[in-house]
Enzyme design. Sequence first.
Site, short mmCIF file in Angstrom:
data_model
loop_
_atom_site.label_atom_id
_atom_site.label_comp_id
_atom_site.label_asym_id
_atom_site.label_seq_id
_atom_site.Cartn_x
_atom_site.Cartn_y
_atom_site.Cartn_z
CG ASP A 1 2.24 2.64 2.29
OD1 ASP A 1 2.93 2.52 2.19
OD2 ASP A 1 1.23 2.92 2.17
CE1 TYR B 1 1.63 10.71 0.19
CE2 TYR B 1 2.30 12.99 0.75
CZ TYR B 1 1.18 12.34 -0.64
OH TYR B 1 0.46 13.17 -1.09
CG HIS C 1 3.76 9.60 -4.47
ND1 HIS C 1 2.63 8.83 -5.50
CD2 HIS C 1 2.89 9.77 -3.06
CE1 HIS C 1 1.60 8.87 -4.58
NE2 HIS C 1 1.84 8.80 -3.66
NE ARG D 1 -2.75 19.34 -0.47
CZ ARG D 1 -2.12 18.02 0.18
NH1 ARG D 1 -3.82 17.52 -0.42
NH2 ARG D 1 -0.65 17.67 -0.61
CD GLU E 1 -0.60 4.70 -3.65
OE1 GLU E 1 -0.29 4.04 -2.33
OE2 GLU E 1 -1.28 5.83 -3.75
CD GLU F 1 3.50 2.06 -1.56
OE1 GLU F 1 3.90 1.13 0.34
OE2 GLU F 1 2.12 2.25 -1.33
CG ASP G 1 -1.10 1.47 -0.78
OD1 ASP G 1 -1.98 0.39 -0.20
OD2 ASP G 1 -0.75 2.16 -0.11
NE ARG H 1 -4.11 6.42 -6.88
CZ ARG H 1 -3.61 6.05 -5.50
NH1 ARG H 1 -3.56 6.65 -4.44
NH2 ARG H 1 -2.14 5.72 -6.22
CD GLN I 1 -6.14 6.96 -1.90
OE1 GLN I 1 -5.95 6.68 -3.12
NE2 GLN I 1 -5.43 7.93 -1.05
CE1 TYR J 1 -8.60 13.18 -0.13
CE2 TYR J 1 -6.21 13.44 1.86
CZ TYR J 1 -7.12 14.01 1.51
OH TYR J 1 -7.20 16.00 0.16
CE LYS K 1 -4.09 4.36 -0.08
NZ LYS K 1 -2.92 4.80 -1.04
CB THR L 1 -1.16 -4.19 1.43
OG1 THR L 1 -2.38 -3.18 2.10
CG2 THR L 1 -0.26 -4.02 1.30
CD GLU M 1 2.32 9.47 -8.42
OE1 GLU M 1 3.62 10.22 -8.49
OE2 GLU M 1 2.23 8.54 -8.02
#
Length: 397
Positions: A110, A112, A117, A126, A183, A185, A217, A221, A224, A228, A237, A241, A344
């Site tokens: 997978d 990114y 996103h 961050r 997610e 995708e 996916d 959260r 994760q 992570y 995750k 899927t 998001e």
Amino acid sequence: MTWLDLPEDAGFGPDNLPYGVFSTPGTPPRTGVAIGGHVLDLAAATGDGVHATGSLNAFLARGPRAWADLREQLTAWLTDEQHRGRVDPHLVPRAEVRLHLPVEVADYVDFYSSRHHAENLGRLFRPDSEPLPPNWEHLPIGYHGRAGTVAVSGTPVVRPNGQRRAPTDDAPTFGPSQRLDVEAEVGFVVGVGSQLGTPVPLGGFAEHVFGVCLVDDWSARDIQSWEYVPLGPFLGKSFLTSVSPWVVPLAALEAARVRPPARRVPLLPYLDDTDAEPWGLDVRIEVRLNGELVSCPPFDLVYWTPAQQLAHTTVNGARLRTGDLFASGTVSGPAADQRGSLIELTWNGQEPLTLADGTVRTFLEDGDVVTISATAPGTGGGRISLGEVTGRVEPAP
Ligand code: CA
């Protein structure tokens, strides 16, 4: 044109012809091609045992010449009425079939690759640093996922248990994820493998990749975010899927090919597609929560193309196998209603969504149904459908 009586704008016209694996009550899974409201039973119509194996893998391994030959034959069968007698007995109403996982998934990667996103998540997680990590514009970031829990659309989404630690907690706790997310995708299915030690260049994409599906996916959260660092996603995750049941051949997407977004930094030669055939794809995605449209992510804005993803995956000599699946990463556009995940759409839960029934959502609740669908320009002038991938959330065990 076709002799079949097809509904207008069905999305499964003769310029699509996606492949899947289906069964009817009392019959074994076998390969079919969707046409209008029907599935053409390829095992019966062609008599070729490769279509009776219960997965697309053996057919995909035959390679691009065989894929093109069969597509040409199917097109003739479905557009020239003289073949009607041969084809008609093997058309099964789609409403009567059960669809299975189309591909025995080998490795699953997978990526990114959506800038919007990646920037959104960077801002959320961050806030005091640049949204994109320093490597993001130089290589398509990805991770290896769990092939064994890739499942076909409709498979129940059982809320996973796991460790999570909220910022205010002193120690982790164990229990059902409280931040279950989607997610949206696009996935790419490898047909022809490659030799260990031999990278696949940008120009080799269509020699190896057969087609495209939709991917959800599912992501926990809270699990994760606690697990992570530093090695990336793991149990947050790998519980499930989901993929759409119909794999649309690259050949059906010729009219959807577009240049990817302009590059802001020069790319290293193995990724530089300035003078290469473009593999951006004008796929428009729709995400529905309990039937209500909540987002329309634009895949044509994804920064890294699948050809670049494949070149990067193999540049160290790693080999491909038939059935490898690689997904784009969550697709998000610049607008608020183009974001491909709830984290998001609700800005990490700070801006809940109010649904038409008056209820509000930050993350998924038990009983929620998420459906991702998509269309793309077809070679016939209309739009073809990539089908849909759906799942209903069930309570944790
Ligand atoms: Ca993902």
